[in-house]
Design a protein around this motif. Structure first.
Motif, PDB file in Angstrom:
ATOM      1  N   ILE A 233     -10.234  25.765 -15.803  1.00 38.86           N
ATOM      2  CA  ILE A 233     -10.272  25.874 -17.264  1.00 38.86           C
ATOM      3  C   ILE A 233      -9.553  27.138 -17.714  1.00 38.86           C
ATOM      4  O   ILE A 233      -8.748  27.124 -18.663  1.00 38.86           O
ATOM      5  CB  ILE A 233     -11.727  25.871 -17.779  1.00 38.86           C
ATOM      6  CG1 ILE A 233     -12.363  24.495 -17.576  1.00 38.86           C
ATOM      7  CG2 ILE A 233     -11.783  26.293 -19.245  1.00 38.86           C
ATOM      8  CD1 ILE A 233     -11.792  23.392 -18.436  1.00 38.86           C
ATOM      9  N   GLU A 234      -9.824  28.247 -17.048  1.00 37.32           N
ATOM     10  CA  GLU A 234      -9.164  29.510 -17.390  1.00 37.32           C
ATOM     11  C   GLU A 234      -7.653  29.392 -17.226  1.00 37.32           C
ATOM     12  O   GLU A 234      -6.876  29.911 -18.040  1.00 37.32           O
ATOM     13  CB  GLU A 234      -9.723  30.635 -16.522  1.00 37.32           C
ATOM     14  CG  GLU A 234     -11.176  30.973 -16.855  1.00 37.32           C
ATOM     15  CD  GLU A 234     -11.839  31.862 -15.811  1.00 37.32           C
ATOM     16  OE1 GLU A 234     -11.136  32.234 -14.832  1.00 37.32           O
ATOM     17  OE2 GLU A 234     -13.036  32.154 -15.963  1.00 37.32           O
TER      18      GLU A 234
ATOM     19  N   PHE B  57      -9.941  20.715 -22.904  1.00 38.42           N
ATOM     20  CA  PHE B  57      -9.596  20.782 -21.491  1.00 38.42           C
ATOM     21  C   PHE B  57     -10.799  20.337 -20.663  1.00 38.42           C
ATOM     22  O   PHE B  57     -11.919  20.821 -20.864  1.00 38.42           O
ATOM     23  CB  PHE B  57      -9.197  22.201 -21.078  1.00 38.42           C
ATOM     24  CG  PHE B  57      -8.106  22.806 -21.935  1.00 38.42           C
ATOM     25  CD1 PHE B  57      -6.961  22.077 -22.236  1.00 38.42           C
ATOM     26  CD2 PHE B  57      -8.223  24.085 -22.438  1.00 38.42           C
ATOM     27  CE1 PHE B  57      -5.958  22.629 -23.029  1.00 38.42           C
ATOM     28  CE2 PHE B  57      -7.228  24.652 -23.221  1.00 38.42           C
ATOM     29  CZ  PHE B  57      -6.089  23.917 -23.518  1.00 38.42           C
ATOM     30  N   VAL B  58     -10.565  19.419 -19.716  1.00 38.79           N
ATOM     31  CA  VAL B  58     -11.644  18.911 -18.855  1.00 38.79           C
ATOM     32  C   VAL B  58     -11.171  18.988 -17.407  1.00 38.79           C
ATOM     33  O   VAL B  58     -10.268  18.244 -16.993  1.00 38.79           O
ATOM     34  CB  VAL B  58     -12.030  17.467 -19.216  1.00 38.79           C
ATOM     35  CG1 VAL B  58     -13.171  16.989 -18.315  1.00 38.79           C
ATOM     36  CG2 VAL B  58     -12.431  17.355 -20.677  1.00 38.79           C
ATOM     37  N   MET B  59     -11.777  19.903 -16.642  1.00 36.63           N
ATOM     38  CA  MET B  59     -11.354  20.121 -15.262  1.00 36.63           C
ATOM     39  C   MET B  59     -12.568  20.072 -14.344  1.00 36.63           C
ATOM     40  O   MET B  59     -13.637  19.588 -14.726  1.00 36.63           O
ATOM     41  CB  MET B  59     -10.603  21.455 -15.163  1.00 36.63           C
ATOM     42  CG  MET B  59      -9.385  21.560 -16.091  1.00 36.63           C
ATOM     43  SD  MET B  59      -8.115  20.273 -15.821  1.00 36.63           S
ATOM     44  CE  MET B  59      -7.461  20.803 -14.241  1.00 36.63           C
ATOM     45  N   ASN B  60     -12.401  20.584 -13.102  1.00 36.30           N
ATOM     46  CA  ASN B  60     -13.481  20.552 -12.118  1.00 36.30           C
ATOM     47  C   ASN B  60     -14.087  21.913 -11.815  1.00 36.30           C
ATOM     48  O   ASN B  60     -15.057  22.007 -11.079  1.00 36.30           O
ATOM     49  CB  ASN B  60     -12.981  19.937 -10.808  1.00 36.30           C
ATOM     50  CG  ASN B  60     -12.539  18.499 -10.970  1.00 36.30           C
ATOM     51  OD1 ASN B  60     -11.354  18.221 -11.128  1.00 36.30           O
ATOM     52  ND2 ASN B  60     -13.485  17.569 -10.960  1.00 36.30           N
TER      53      ASN B  60
ATOM     54  N   GLY C 206      -6.402  16.983 -18.398  1.00 36.67           N
ATOM     55  CA  GLY C 206      -7.407  16.576 -17.422  1.00 36.67           C
ATOM     56  C   GLY C 206      -8.105  15.255 -17.657  1.00 36.67           C
ATOM     57  O   GLY C 206      -8.995  14.896 -16.881  1.00 36.67           O
ATOM     58  N   PHE C 207      -7.727  14.487 -18.689  1.00 37.70           N
ATOM     59  CA  PHE C 207      -8.432  13.234 -18.958  1.00 37.70           C
ATOM     60  C   PHE C 207      -7.522  12.300 -19.753  1.00 37.70           C
ATOM     61  O   PHE C 207      -6.348  12.600 -19.992  1.00 37.70           O
ATOM     62  CB  PHE C 207      -9.746  13.503 -19.705  1.00 37.70           C
ATOM     63  CG  PHE C 207      -9.574  14.174 -21.041  1.00 37.70           C
ATOM     64  CD1 PHE C 207      -9.625  13.454 -22.221  1.00 37.70           C
ATOM     65  CD2 PHE C 207      -9.363  15.552 -21.126  1.00 37.70           C
ATOM     66  CE1 PHE C 207      -9.467  14.067 -23.443  1.00 37.70           C
ATOM     67  CE2 PHE C 207      -9.210  16.180 -22.346  1.00 37.70           C
ATOM     68  CZ  PHE C 207      -9.251  15.437 -23.513  1.00 37.70           C
TER      69      PHE C 207
ATOM     70  N   VAL D 276     -17.840  18.193 -13.598  1.00 35.08           N
ATOM     71  CA  VAL D 276     -17.090  18.236 -14.850  1.00 35.08           C
ATOM     72  C   VAL D 276     -17.300  19.592 -15.504  1.00 35.08           C
ATOM     73  O   VAL D 276     -18.446  20.006 -15.754  1.00 35.08           O
ATOM     74  CB  VAL D 276     -17.548  17.122 -15.811  1.00 35.08           C
ATOM     75  CG1 VAL D 276     -16.851  17.261 -17.168  1.00 35.08           C
ATOM     76  CG2 VAL D 276     -17.266  15.754 -15.210  1.00 35.08           C
ATOM     77  N   VAL D 277     -16.201  20.297 -15.770  1.00 31.17           N
ATOM     78  CA  VAL D 277     -16.248  21.546 -16.527  1.00 31.17           C
ATOM     79  C   VAL D 277     -15.327  21.369 -17.722  1.00 31.17           C
ATOM     80  O   VAL D 277     -14.134  21.104 -17.559  1.00 31.17           O
ATOM     81  CB  VAL D 277     -15.811  22.753 -15.672  1.00 31.17           C
ATOM     82  CG1 VAL D 277     -15.879  24.033 -16.503  1.00 31.17           C
ATOM     83  CG2 VAL D 277     -16.679  22.875 -14.430  1.00 31.17           C
TER      84      VAL D 277
END
Length: 298
Positions: free
Chosen positions: A271-272, A263-266, A63-64, A257-258
């Motif tokens: 994330i799960e 792991f960096v997602m929306n 994710g980044f 940002v989550v």
């Protein structure tokens, strides 16, 4: 034309990461200390092998992007794509994790100084699941300029603009339009740099301290502090004594940002899914690697 000033100071805190590597973390100490799109900024530096020798064994990302800039020392990058890169003094490793990458970064020295940075740079939602990409930039691929006596600037990413001239770094064309400069100022010097006006920008002195000068005041950023700047076009830096610093700028993404570790997602659901994909061995299932476009490729 508006001048940037310092709006917030984040002092780096000593922490450990990987297999016990000692680092100083400023951006990213917690969720409130991100600076869109900058997720994390770590500075590592020690002459004691015990502080770095165990390195960063294989671990995942999604994710980044990660940017590793080695000031001194020698590390080896290896990843699931088959990339193998020797990161040595003055070199840069730019890696887009995208959908997923599993890599390691291990010291190739048993003694001596190891010093550098790792930056985590967020990706917009539309790019978080693209195939991973990786590029090594040896020191000779990174242009530098002396805009005036006693001042030296290395341009790793973006376009360094000063006094009407532009020097392009090897990394360009990314959606966040990152600017990444290593700046060295001698005692008594002053430098004014033009940045994209809406970019978020920050300073990080890693040796010495720098002053951000405006018509209204002079604001000091000390060694191992991240100085977050207001938006604007120009930033003027002055040095009472010699200083070495990073200047980073990038276009904000303005998305949720989550983050959970690497792991960096929306969203929490994404994330799960990343955790499940990693546990099931499908994190990196995205076909062939993508490419990072370079200016003047070798």
């Amino acid at each position: 034309m508006s001048t940037r000033s310092v709006k917030q100071i984040i002092a780096a805190v000593s922490v450990s990461d990987g297999a016990g590597v000692k680092i100083k973390r400023s951006i990213g100490l917690n969720a409130q200390l991100r600076f869109d799109p900058f997720l994390m900024l770590d500075c590592f530096g020690s002459e004691q092998a015990d502080d770095y020798i165990k390195g960063f064994p294989p671990h995942p990302h999604r994710g980044f992007e990660t940017v590793t800039y080695m000031l001194d020392g020698h590390m080896l990058h290896e990843d699931h794509l088959g990339n193998k890169g020797h990161l040595k003094s003055g070199g840069v490793q730019w890696m887009t994790a995208g959908r997923g990458i599993i890599h390691s970064e291990m010291p190739q020295q048993e003694a001596g100084l190891m010093r550098g940075f790792q930056l985590w740079l967020n990706l917009p939602a539309a790019e978080k699941m693209k195939p991973a990409a990786y590029v090594d930039l040896p020191p000779e691929r990174i242009p530098q300029t002396e805009p005036m006596p006693g001042i030296r600037v290395k341009v790793i990413a973006g376009n360094f603009q000063h006094a009407g001239s532009t020097l392009a770094g090897p990394i360009n064309g990314l959606s966040t339009e990152p600017q990444f400069y290593d700046i060295r100022l001698s005692a008594g010097s002053e430098l004014t740099i033009t940045l994209p006006e809406q970019h978020h920008a920050l300073l990080y002195p890693f040796s010495g301290e720098v002053t951000v000068k405006t018509a209204a005041n002079h604001q000091q950023v000390k060694e191992h502090q991240a100085g977050l700047l207001t938006q604007g076009s120009d930033v003027t830096l002055t040095a009472a004594s010699a200083v070495s610093l990073l200047l980073l700028a990038a276009k904000p993404i303005a998305e949720t940002v989550v983050q959970y570790g690497p792991f960096v997602m929306n969203s929490a659901a994404e994330i799960e899914q990343a955790i499940r994909d990693y546990q099931q061995g499908t994190l990196t299932n995205a076909g062939p690697a993508s490419q990072i476009t370079l200016n003047n490729p070798a």
